[in-house]
Design a protein around this motif. Structure first.
Motif, PDB file in Angstrom:
ATOM      1  N   LEU A 127      26.998  32.088  49.704  1.00 36.06           N
ATOM      2  CA  LEU A 127      27.769  33.310  49.899  1.00 36.06           C
ATOM      3  C   LEU A 127      29.133  33.028  50.524  1.00 36.06           C
ATOM      4  N   CYS A 128      29.183  32.045  51.406  1.00 38.58           N
ATOM      5  CA  CYS A 128      30.430  31.757  52.136  1.00 38.58           C
ATOM      6  C   CYS A 128      31.333  30.773  51.405  1.00 38.58           C
ATOM      7  N   MET A 129      30.880  30.207  50.284  1.00 36.53           N
ATOM      8  CA  MET A 129      31.653  29.161  49.631  1.00 36.53           C
ATOM      9  C   MET A 129      33.065  29.605  49.252  1.00 36.53           C
ATOM     10  N   PRO A 130      33.278  30.820  48.687  1.00 40.09           N
ATOM     11  CA  PRO A 130      34.666  31.216  48.386  1.00 40.09           C
ATOM     12  C   PRO A 130      35.563  31.214  49.615  1.00 40.09           C
ATOM     13  N   LEU A 131      35.035  31.701  50.753  1.00 39.28           N
ATOM     14  CA  LEU A 131      35.823  31.691  51.981  1.00 39.28           C
ATOM     15  C   LEU A 131      36.073  30.264  52.455  1.00 39.28           C
ATOM     16  N   LEU A 132      35.067  29.411  52.348  1.00 44.78           N
ATOM     17  CA  LEU A 132      35.236  28.020  52.765  1.00 44.78           C
ATOM     18  C   LEU A 132      36.299  27.328  51.921  1.00 44.78           C
ATOM     19  N   LEU A 133      36.325  27.637  50.620  1.00 46.33           N
ATOM     20  CA  LEU A 133      37.341  27.038  49.764  1.00 46.33           C
ATOM     21  C   LEU A 133      38.749  27.430  50.208  1.00 46.33           C
ATOM     22  N   ALA A 134      38.879  28.630  50.773  1.00 50.35           N
ATOM     23  CA  ALA A 134      40.198  29.125  51.162  1.00 50.35           C
ATOM     24  C   ALA A 134      40.649  28.598  52.519  1.00 50.35           C
ATOM     25  N   ALA A 185      34.061  29.856  39.440  1.00 46.26           N
ATOM     26  CA  ALA A 185      33.656  28.561  38.893  1.00 46.26           C
ATOM     27  C   ALA A 185      33.673  27.489  39.975  1.00 46.26           C
ATOM     28  N   ALA A 186      34.730  27.479  40.805  1.00 45.01           N
ATOM     29  CA  ALA A 186      34.818  26.482  41.868  1.00 45.01           C
ATOM     30  C   ALA A 186      33.687  26.664  42.871  1.00 45.01           C
TER      31      ALA A 186
END
Length: 561
Positions: free
Chosen positions: A49-56, A11-12
């Motif tokens: 595609l990279c957004m989950p990694l960027l969030l972390a 969702a984020a």
């Protein structure tokens, strides 16, 4: 990683990707050159595609909003999503509270939330549904890739004077140094580029009869895909669509990326000297020979649905054409920076709008400060500065409460796993209560303290020794308006497992706070009679996943009557 955590991350990532995709759409509308538009859409797909990694990994950049707006947003979010990383429960993180400490002590009180997340079961079901569809789509992508690999493996090399001359000329013009094999296959109706690690050009068997002009035109288009690495960009777009199958904006980005890819290659062909009218004729002839669409893993030279717009762009004399999209690369870099910014934004209250500090607790006055959604540390009791943890409580190891003292001293070596991990603080606080080598009596007295935080700390410490004399005070705490104290009391009672508290703990199965219900389930796990198992089976349909998991674990570990 739990389904709830995956749901939050998905969702984020979706929400944070929306401004990036919107910015890509706006930039693409403003740009006139196809190469530049393709660069922008490629950057947008990579950002998704990279957004989950960027969030972390992206450091937080605070965005300050009024506190009342934050409270309203938190209330809505709590009903549809799991807690964020800052307030995720220790149970979900897999954190153990120590070898002799009650399993789930931090899981009970770690979450900085009050709400029950009535939609938790719905969220979990939605996550599993998303995963099922995503896996099917990824399997389909793998199947298409294997199909194309099989076509390539079965294809035969083709060489004619026209094809060889066109290949040499186009490789020299594009600066391609590595070999690009030309392969012919009866299963291919239109020229196509396959592979981005070892690219090749698949041609129909009729390519042996092409004229030099026709061969040069076709190879100029296909080798443009090779030099631009379009197969890689297309594979990334397909993966993004599989993972974000529910998001129409991602599918729009993938469609635009594919269309701009073909337009950019068309521009390169025309810049290479091919006459627009002749090139349009070649495209029409190619589409006419196609009986069915090529697999998505292949970059076919022409598809029916794209032909009309491509012909119009090719024949437009005013269309700007370039093979050096410096401006597009700069805009793609700008879009990547925007993606980083979107991932880094963190919302906090604006200066001067935070809630005033809580007033001191008066004796006899119920304190509800622990019910703060944003306060995972609201239960912390301040400790004196400069504590010597190495010697703290050492004198009690030979006293009447030596077993409890040793358990607590062992927790002083615990390294906190996150900001709400208070095991070490609670152990230190409890050891400071020692008087004359005795610890249990001072802790029992603390159960009547007016500060609910002190009572919670005392309940936790007495739970380590499973002290039955604490039961009356713990039963009173089980009725307290502060859910954190109720949860800690339920935790302590589940550790003590006194059969006399069974009626009260059975009622706790209906408590508002899932943390209390979870510990009530763990209490019933000590009993293997038919009534206990019936109540545990009923908790399998609880609205919170932590309660359901605890019930499943209890039923698996308790013997059938």
């Amino acid at each position: 990683m739990t389904p709830a955590w995956v749901g939050w991350l998905l969702a984020a990532s979706t929400v944070r990707s929306l401004p990036v995709l919107a910015a890509a759409w706006l930039l693409a509308r403003l740009l006139r050159r196809a190469d530049a538009r393709h660069a922008v859409w490629t950057a947008a797909v990579v950002a998704v595609l990279c957004m989950p990694l960027l969030l972390a990994v992206t450091p937080a950049v605070p965005v300050r909003l009024p506190a009342d707006a934050l409270r309203r947003a938190a209330a809505v979010w709590q009903r549809v999503a799991p807690p964020s990383a800052a307030v995720q429960t220790a149970a979900e993180r897999g954190v153990a509270a120590g070898p002799d400490v009650m399993r789930g002590a931090d899981a009970t009180l770690a979450a900085g939330t009050v709400g029950e997340a009535p939609a938790a079961g719905l969220v979990e079901a939605a996550v599993w549904g998303w995963a099922a569809v995503a896996v099917l789509l990824l399997v389909r992508i793998c199947g298409g890739t294997l199909l194309v690999a099989g076509l390539r493996r079965r294809a035969r090399p083709i060489s004619t004077a026209a094809l060889d001359a066109g290949l040499r000329e186009c490789r020299a013009r594009y600066g391609i140094r590595r070999p690009v094999p030309l392969l012919a296959s009866d299963a291919v109706a239109a020229p196509a580029t396959v592979g981005w690690i070892r690219p090749a050009v698949l041609l129909p068997s009729s390519a042996a009869d092409w004229t030099a002009e026709h061969a040069h035109t076709v190879l100029a288009h296909e080798l443009a895909h090779v030099v631009r690495r379009d197969c890689l960009a297309q594979d990334l777009a397909r993966i993004a669509c599989a993972l974000h199958w529910f998001n129409p904006l991602v599918h729009l980005a993938a469609r635009r990326l594919r269309a701009e890819c073909e337009h950019a290659c068309d521009d390169r062909v025309i810049l290479g000297g091919v006459r627009p009218h002749r090139y349009a004729v070649v495209l029409v002839e190619t589409v006419r020979a196609v009986r069915r669409e090529a697999p998505a893993a292949m970059l076919a030279m022409a598809r029916r649905g794209e032909l009309e717009r491509r012909i119009a762009a090719i024949l437009d004399p005013a269309a700007p054409r370039t093979a050096a999209p410096a401006r597009g690369r700069r805009l793609a870099l700008l879009l990547a920076v925007a993606a980083l910014g979107s991932a880094a934004l963190r919302v906090e209250a604006a200066p001067g709008q935070q809630a005033p500090p809580p007033a001191p607790v008066q004796r006899g006055e119920p304190d509800t400060r622990g019910d703060s959604v944003a306060g995972p540390l609201s239960e912390r009791v301040p400790l004196p500065a400069g504590l010597d943890y190495a010697t703290l409580g050492q004198a009690g190891e030979r006293g009447p409460d030596s077993a409890l003292v040793r358990l607590l001293r062992a927790q002083l070596r615990r390294v906190p796993q996150w900001e709400g991990d208070l095991v070490r603080d609670r152990a230190a606080w409890a050891l400071l209560r020692m008087r004359g080598g005795r610890l249990t009596e001072p802790l029992l007295e603390s159960l009547d303290d007016p500060d609910w935080r002190v009572r919670a700390y005392a309940a936790w410490a007495l739970a380590q020794g499973r002290e039955p004399r604490a039961v009356p005070a713990l039963l009173r705490a089980l009725q307290d308006p502060v859910w954190r104290l109720r949860a800690m009391a339920a935790f302590a009672l589940s550790e003590i497992a006194d059969p006399r508290t069974r009626e009260a703990m059975t009622r706790a199965l209906g408590d508002e706070a899932w943390q209390v219900r979870t510990n009530a389930v763990r209490y019933l796990a000590h009993f293997g009679d038919a009534d206990a198992r019936t109540r545990l089976r009923a908790m399998l349909s609880d609205r919170h996943v932590a309660v359901r998991d605890a019930a499943r674990e209890a039923l698996a570990g308790s013997p059938a009557p």
